[in-house]
Design a protein around this motif. Structure first.
Motif, PDB file in Angstrom:
ATOM      1  N   CYS A 291     -82.919  24.999  26.736  1.00 33.58           N
ATOM      2  CA  CYS A 291     -83.412  24.215  27.865  1.00 33.58           C
ATOM      3  C   CYS A 291     -84.002  22.918  27.323  1.00 33.58           C
ATOM      4  CB  CYS A 291     -84.478  24.999  28.634  1.00 33.58           C
ATOM      5  SG  CYS A 291     -85.167  24.096  30.042  1.00 33.58           S
ATOM      6  N   THR A 292     -83.421  21.791  27.728  1.00 36.57           N
ATOM      7  CA  THR A 292     -83.909  20.504  27.260  1.00 36.57           C
ATOM      8  C   THR A 292     -84.244  19.630  28.456  1.00 36.57           C
ATOM      9  OG1 THR A 292     -83.465  18.696  25.696  1.00 36.57           O
ATOM     10  CG2 THR A 292     -81.659  19.358  27.144  1.00 36.57           C
ATOM     11  N   ARG A 293     -84.748  18.430  28.164  1.00 36.98           N
ATOM     12  CA  ARG A 293     -85.194  17.545  29.243  1.00 36.98           C
ATOM     13  C   ARG A 293     -84.670  16.137  28.996  1.00 36.98           C
ATOM     14  NH1 ARG A 293     -91.415  17.165  29.476  1.00 36.98           N
ATOM     15  NH2 ARG A 293     -91.037  15.899  27.630  1.00 36.98           N
ATOM     16  N   TYR A 294     -84.216  15.502  30.064  1.00 36.20           N
ATOM     17  CA  TYR A 294     -83.815  14.098  30.023  1.00 36.20           C
ATOM     18  C   TYR A 294     -84.580  13.401  31.140  1.00 36.20           C
ATOM     19  CZ  TYR A 294     -80.790   9.960  29.932  1.00 36.20           C
ATOM     20  OH  TYR A 294     -80.294   8.685  29.835  1.00 36.20           O
ATOM     21  N   THR A 296     -87.031  13.410  33.777  1.00 39.77           N
ATOM     22  CA  THR A 296     -87.671  14.502  34.524  1.00 39.77           C
ATOM     23  C   THR A 296     -86.696  15.633  34.831  1.00 39.77           C
ATOM     24  OG1 THR A 296     -87.153  13.407  36.628  1.00 39.77           O
ATOM     25  CG2 THR A 296     -89.290  12.900  35.604  1.00 39.77           C
ATOM     26  N   PHE A 298     -84.308  18.816  33.841  1.00 31.32           N
ATOM     27  CA  PHE A 298     -84.142  19.882  32.860  1.00 31.32           C
ATOM     28  C   PHE A 298     -82.735  20.463  32.995  1.00 31.32           C
ATOM     29  CE2 PHE A 298     -88.663  19.510  33.422  1.00 31.32           C
ATOM     30  CZ  PHE A 298     -89.183  19.719  32.149  1.00 31.32           C
ATOM     31  N   TYR A 347     -77.631  17.873  31.486  1.00 34.98           N
ATOM     32  CA  TYR A 347     -79.031  17.497  31.739  1.00 34.98           C
ATOM     33  C   TYR A 347     -79.184  16.044  32.200  1.00 34.98           C
ATOM     34  CZ  TYR A 347     -78.630  15.794  26.863  1.00 34.98           C
ATOM     35  OH  TYR A 347     -78.224  15.179  25.708  1.00 34.98           O
ATOM     36  N   ARG A 423     -77.564  24.490  36.314  1.00 38.36           N
ATOM     37  CA  ARG A 423     -78.941  24.247  35.849  1.00 38.36           C
ATOM     38  C   ARG A 423     -79.956  25.257  36.389  1.00 38.36           C
ATOM     39  NH1 ARG A 423     -78.821  17.556  36.185  1.00 38.36           N
ATOM     40  NH2 ARG A 423     -76.898  17.375  34.947  1.00 38.36           N
ATOM     41  N   ASN A 427     -85.937  24.952  33.659  1.00 37.32           N
ATOM     42  CA  ASN A 427     -87.048  24.217  34.250  1.00 37.32           C
ATOM     43  C   ASN A 427     -88.153  24.025  33.218  1.00 37.32           C
ATOM     44  OD1 ASN A 427     -88.522  26.738  34.246  1.00 37.32           O
ATOM     45  ND2 ASN A 427     -87.289  27.287  36.054  1.00 37.32           N
ATOM     46  N   ALA A 428     -89.232  23.409  33.642  1.00 39.81           N
ATOM     47  CA  ALA A 428     -90.319  23.058  32.718  1.00 39.81           C
ATOM     48  C   ALA A 428     -90.892  24.280  32.006  1.00 39.81           C
ATOM     49  CB  ALA A 428     -91.423  22.313  33.471  1.00 39.81           C
ATOM     50  N   PHE A 431     -88.803  25.120  28.905  1.00 39.24           N
ATOM     51  CA  PHE A 431     -88.476  24.008  28.001  1.00 39.24           C
ATOM     52  C   PHE A 431     -88.400  24.494  26.553  1.00 39.24           C
ATOM     53  CE2 PHE A 431     -89.983  19.965  25.801  1.00 39.24           C
ATOM     54  CZ  PHE A 431     -88.730  19.369  25.859  1.00 39.24           C
TER      55      PHE A 431
END
Length: 581
Positions: A291-294, A296, A298, A347, A423, A427-428, A431
């Motif tokens: 799980c990554t973030r770009y 806001t 995920f 993402y 997705r 989620n956060a 992460f």
């Protein structure tokens, strides 16, 4: 014909086909049928039929028309032009199972210079079929059973297929398969057989089959057994995810003039068996997506572990004529700047991005990845069915759809619904954790598949040959391919086109503007206070007139263009490629 080709080659001082570009001529089949050795069955295995650029069998004469002027005064220039012609036309010839030798083309270039629209005529040769041994194939796929023999021509041979351990059929019983008729791509299923019988010709036994029983009910039963599902209640396995493995071997029987022959193959040790597998849809990659973030957003990512330079089949692609050595070097030199062949992510703004060229399914379900998959479907329909369709992914009119086939209530989705499905759960709170992502598991399996990876390489080469090098820079009349001869030059423009294709013609034209302003000022300063016969002439805007200065001018242009191209981190990307060349 062989003597004619060799005589002609020697009279011109050019090597014959058997000495060209690492393509070995096949030995003429002196089947041991005629050489006095003992009769017998030498080898037998499962195989894939491929066409290789080998041999001297002429197909037809071909006339090539030059698009731009080319100097062909020296042997080196002739060879280079010959290789360029092959690079441009090999895909077209492959469709008709033909190829050309660079030495034969070079031999046909009898003029010292060819102007635009001039032509050269040379022979094309027939690609030769070859039965390459394979060690595994999916259930329902079409394969060949191939055997080599000695002194058994015109004799009948029978081969049966057996399991290492009983699962699909009764112990000691041969495995039933379907006989297959028809040319490649137009196969038709025939009768179910347990004995594969053919007459040996030229020392070869060849039988085309489909790895499945005749009835759909039996086929489903095989699938269930191979998935570890049985009707009987059994004690739980220590590993509840354990899937039974199906390994096969061959038994061959033939009657010789002196004695009968019975031989077993593929069972000499545990590594020798042929594996019959099923389309598992990448289940082994469950839990592999981080799980990554770009910003806001995920989403899942699999970073990959196979850069372009580590692709294991480069030599095979070169031998098959799909890629030249020069193009391979371009790809490897560009490798640090591109994604891994087996990378997958979802993402950013796109539904997903996959592979070394970072092809995407865009928010509408279309994009370059669906086009790539559609082309793969045409090239290899059985592999497409196994990797994509049987796992819920389909492509129609260059739009990709997904449906969870294990859920009878699921619907086929694309666009925003598909993006949300992929997705889900990322989620956060998750992460950097590794999670399941069922829709992406088959995509990851696909980008790790050797045949689909070869398709990725083919697309790189097609982009370079047919989209990048033919581009005309803004403000100029010649193509980028005429300005750039070096591997670094080809890598730099391909790298730009992959990442910012819309900027290529403008940015390369701007680099040319800077270069010509610089050299014009240098020449102007040099000519001050010199007589007219000592003065230098302006550098031609036509790169075909640069002669011995071409490499020097090209490097100056690249040093301007490489660091000033529009895009993310372009100066560092260029420096990384410089380090490779």
């Amino acid at each position: 014909m062989e003597d004619e080709i060799l005589e002609h080659s020697e009279s011109k001082g050019v090597s014959g086909p058997e000495e060209v570009i690492g393509q070995e001529r096949p030995q003429m089949n002196s089947t041991p049928a005629n050489d006095g050795t003992a009769d017998g069955i030498l080898d037998a295995y499962f195989a894939k039929k491929e066409y290789r650029p080998r041999g001297n069998e002429v197909s037809r004469s071909y006339t090539y028309s030059f698009n731009n002027p080319q100097d062909t005064a020296t042997e080196a220039e002739k060879r280079e032009i010959a290789r360029q012609i092959i690079s441009l036309k090999s895909a077209e010839w492959k469709e008709t199972k033909e190829f050309a030798y660079d030495a034969i083309i070079a031999q046909a270039l009898i003029k010292t210079r060819y102007d635009s629209q001039d032509t050269v005529t040379f022979d094309l040769y027939k690609l030769q079929p070859e039965f390459r041994k394979i060690t595994a194939a999916p259930l329902e796929s079409v394969v060949y059973v191939f055997a080599r023999t000695s002194n058994l021509d015109e004799k009948e041979m029978t081969i049966t297929i057996h399991e290492k351990e009983q699962l699909l059929v009764d112990e000691e019983s041969p495995l039933p398969v379907l006989e297959v008729t028809g040319d490649d791509g137009e196969e038709e299923n025939g009768a179910e057989i347990t004995e594969l019988t053919e007459t040996i010709e030229d020392g070869k036994f060849i039988k085309k089959i489909r790895l499945r029983p005749a009835s759909d009910e039996d086929l489903q039963n095989w699938r269930d057994l191979m998935n570890g599902e049985t009707e009987e209640e059994e004690e739980e396995s220590e590993d509840e995810n354990e899937i039974p493995e199906v390994f096969l071997w061959l038994k061959a029987i033939a009657e010789g003039d002196e004695e009968s022959h019975t031989n077993e193959f593929l069972n000499e040790n545990d590594e020798a068996y042929f594996e019959l597998n099923i389309c598992d849809c990448g289940k082994r990659f469950a839990g592999s997506f981080q799980c990554t973030r770009y910003g806001t957003v995920f989403g899942p990512v699999y970073w990959g572990d196979m850069p372009l330079e580590d692709y294991p089949q480069w030599d095979d692609l070169v031998a098959d004529g799909r890629v030249t050595v020069f193009e391979r070097d371009v790809m490897i030199g560009m490798s640090p700047n591109e994604g891994d062949l087996d990378s997958v992510q979802s993402y950013d703004s796109e539904i997903l991005t996959a592979g070394a060229m970072q092809k995407t399914i865009n928010p509408t379900g279309q994009g370059e990845f669906p086009i790539q998959v559609a082309e793969f479907k045409e090239l290899n329909p059985e592999k497409y069915n196994c990797l994509f369709e049987s796992c819920g992914w389909t492509v129609e009119e260059n739009t990709m759809y997904y449906q969870d086939l294990s859920n009878s209530d699921s619907q086929r989705v694309t666009g925003r619904q598909l993006k949300n499905l992929i997705r889900e759960g990322f989620n956060a709170s998750e992460f950097r954790n590794y999670l399941d992502c069922k829709p992406l598991e088959p995509i990851l399996k696909a980008v790790k598949d050797p045949d689909f990876q070869a398709k990725q390489i083919d697309d790189f080469i097609d982009r370079l040959r047919n989209r990048v090098l033919p581009t005309t820079p803004v403000g100029y009349n010649n193509t980028i391919g005429e300005y750039l001869n070096s591997a670094l030059g080809h890598a730099t423009v391909l790298d730009h086109h992959i990442n910012r294709p819309a900027y290529l013609d403008n940015d390369f034209g701007s680099a040319l503007d800077v270069f010509f302003r610089q050299v014009d000022r240098e020449i102007e300063r040099y000519n001050v206070n010199r007589s007219s016969d000592e003065q230098l002439q302006p550098v031609s805007r036509n790169p075909n007139e640069w002669g011995n200065n071409h490499a020097r001018y090209e490097q100056r242009i690249l040093d301007i263009y490489g660091v000033n191209r529009r895009g993310t981190d372009m100066p560092e990307r260029y420096r990384r490629m410089q380090d490779r060349f």
